[in-house]
Design a protein around this motif. Structure first.
Motif, mmCIF file in Angstrom:
data_model
loop_
_atom_site.group_PDB
_atom_site.id
_atom_site.type_symbol
_atom_site.label_atom_id
_atom_site.label_comp_id
_atom_site.label_asym_id
_atom_site.label_seq_id
_atom_site.Cartn_x
_atom_site.Cartn_y
_atom_site.Cartn_z
ATOM 1 N N UNK A 1 0.830 -1.207 0.000
ATOM 2 C CA UNK A 1 0.000 0.000 0.000
ATOM 3 C C UNK A 1 0.865 1.258 0.000
ATOM 4 N N UNK A 2 1.924 1.257 0.805
ATOM 5 C CA UNK A 2 2.782 2.437 0.897
ATOM 6 C C UNK A 2 3.621 2.608 -0.368
ATOM 7 N N UNK A 3 4.026 1.496 -0.985
ATOM 8 C CA UNK A 3 4.747 1.576 -2.254
ATOM 9 C C UNK A 3 3.846 2.173 -3.335
ATOM 10 N N UNK A 4 2.560 1.815 -3.290
ATOM 11 C CA UNK A 4 1.599 2.350 -4.256
ATOM 12 C C UNK A 4 1.447 3.865 -4.085
ATOM 13 N N UNK A 5 1.371 4.323 -2.836
ATOM 14 C CA UNK A 5 1.248 5.763 -2.572
ATOM 15 C C UNK A 5 2.491 6.496 -3.049
ATOM 16 N N UNK A 6 3.666 5.956 -2.759
ATOM 17 C CA UNK A 6 4.904 6.585 -3.204
ATOM 18 C C UNK A 6 4.990 6.626 -4.725
ATOM 19 N N UNK A 7 4.542 5.568 -5.381
ATOM 20 C CA UNK A 7 4.556 5.536 -6.846
ATOM 21 C C UNK A 7 3.652 6.616 -7.421
ATOM 22 N N UNK A 8 2.570 6.957 -6.676
ATOM 23 C CA UNK A 8 1.669 8.012 -7.127
ATOM 24 C C UNK A 8 2.337 9.371 -7.171
ATOM 25 N N UNK A 9 3.372 9.573 -6.380
ATOM 26 C CA UNK A 9 4.113 10.838 -6.448
ATOM 27 C C UNK A 9 4.943 10.923 -7.723
ATOM 28 N N UNK A 10 5.413 9.759 -8.180
ATOM 29 C CA UNK A 10 6.215 9.722 -9.410
ATOM 30 C C UNK A 10 5.328 9.716 -10.642
#
Length: 246
Positions: A172-181
């Motif tokens: 879930x946190x990797x998905x959120x971080x990917x949303x910044x990129x």
């Protein structure tokens, strides 16, 4: 832990919204300290357990105070979610002494089961009281993610499963971080029963894996089904977001 909702754009003046909310958050901290002290007396939990639990709850309370936008306190549904946050903070605090979890696995499994029951209760309360909100939904979702991560860390801490199980809690946190990129990943997703079912299955399997009668091999199979379901669910959501971004 969670992000501000786009549906709430204005801020109520601090004098109107903060005293009641802060009082409720401080009450939650008092409960964490009281229950943490009881764990120390009853189970022999070290001071580090109470300190970590209080720190985790303080982070939760800070984010709630920062992003809550209602002028009249948290409301009953969010209070139920906050009660679940108290339990999750205590479970996180127990990671400071993994042997405590191993010695009292049934107790911590019961605490986790109570948190799971509260997860179903807050949505029901929101519907019955007409207090459903974007903040409440996000609060619930992000606390689910934190709860799952804590369960994964507990399984690794007591040497029941390998570090691979952390992928469940970190996805879930990797998905959120990917949303910044890639901003298209941060677009709003429609409500999904599939997503809710996968979340419940994750918590249920990780909770079962914690139980003393479940040996590492079946615990690994249980966690693997949770990881597979979560991976498929994220793949479906990413495909939907990509398709709509185009």
């Amino acid at each position: 832990m969670f992000l501000p909702s786009r549906q709430h754009s204005g801020k109520a003046p601090p004098a109107q919204r903060r005293p009641s909310t802060f009082a409720e958050l401080l009450l939650g901290l008092a409960v964490v300290l009281a229950l943490g002290g009881a764990l120390g007396l009853g189970l022999g939990a070290p001071p580090a357990t109470l300190a970590l639990a209080a720190a985790c709850y303080a982070l939760l309370a800070t984010l709630v105070a920062r992003f809550h936008r209602q002028p009249t306190g948290l409301g009953w549904a969010n209070r139920v979610t906050l009660a679940r946050g108290v339990l999750v903070a205590l479970l996180a605090g127990s990671l400071a002494e993994p042997s405590l979890i191993a010695r009292h696995a049934w107790f911590f499994a019961a605490m986790s089961g109570t948190a799971l029951l509260l997860d179903g209760l807050d949505g029901w309360v929101a519907r019955r009281t007409g207090t459903a909100s974007a903040f409440g939904a996000r609060f619930d979702m992000e606390l689910d993610a934190a709860f799952i991560l804590v369960l994964c860390l507990a399984l690794v801490a007591i040497d029941k499963l390998g570090p691979w199980v952390l992928a469940i809690g970190a996805m879930r946190y990797a998905f959120v971080l990917a949303g910044w990129r890639w901003p298209w990943l941060a677009a709003e997703l429609p409500a999904s029963r599939r997503r809710q079912a996968v979340c419940v299955w994750q918590v249920a399997t990780l909770l079962l894996a914690l139980l003393p009668p479940v040996s590492p091999v079946p615990a690994g199979y249980l966690a693997a089904t949770a990881l597979l379901g979560l991976t498929v669910s994220f793949a479906v959501d990413i495909a939907w977001l990509r398709r709509n971004a185009r």
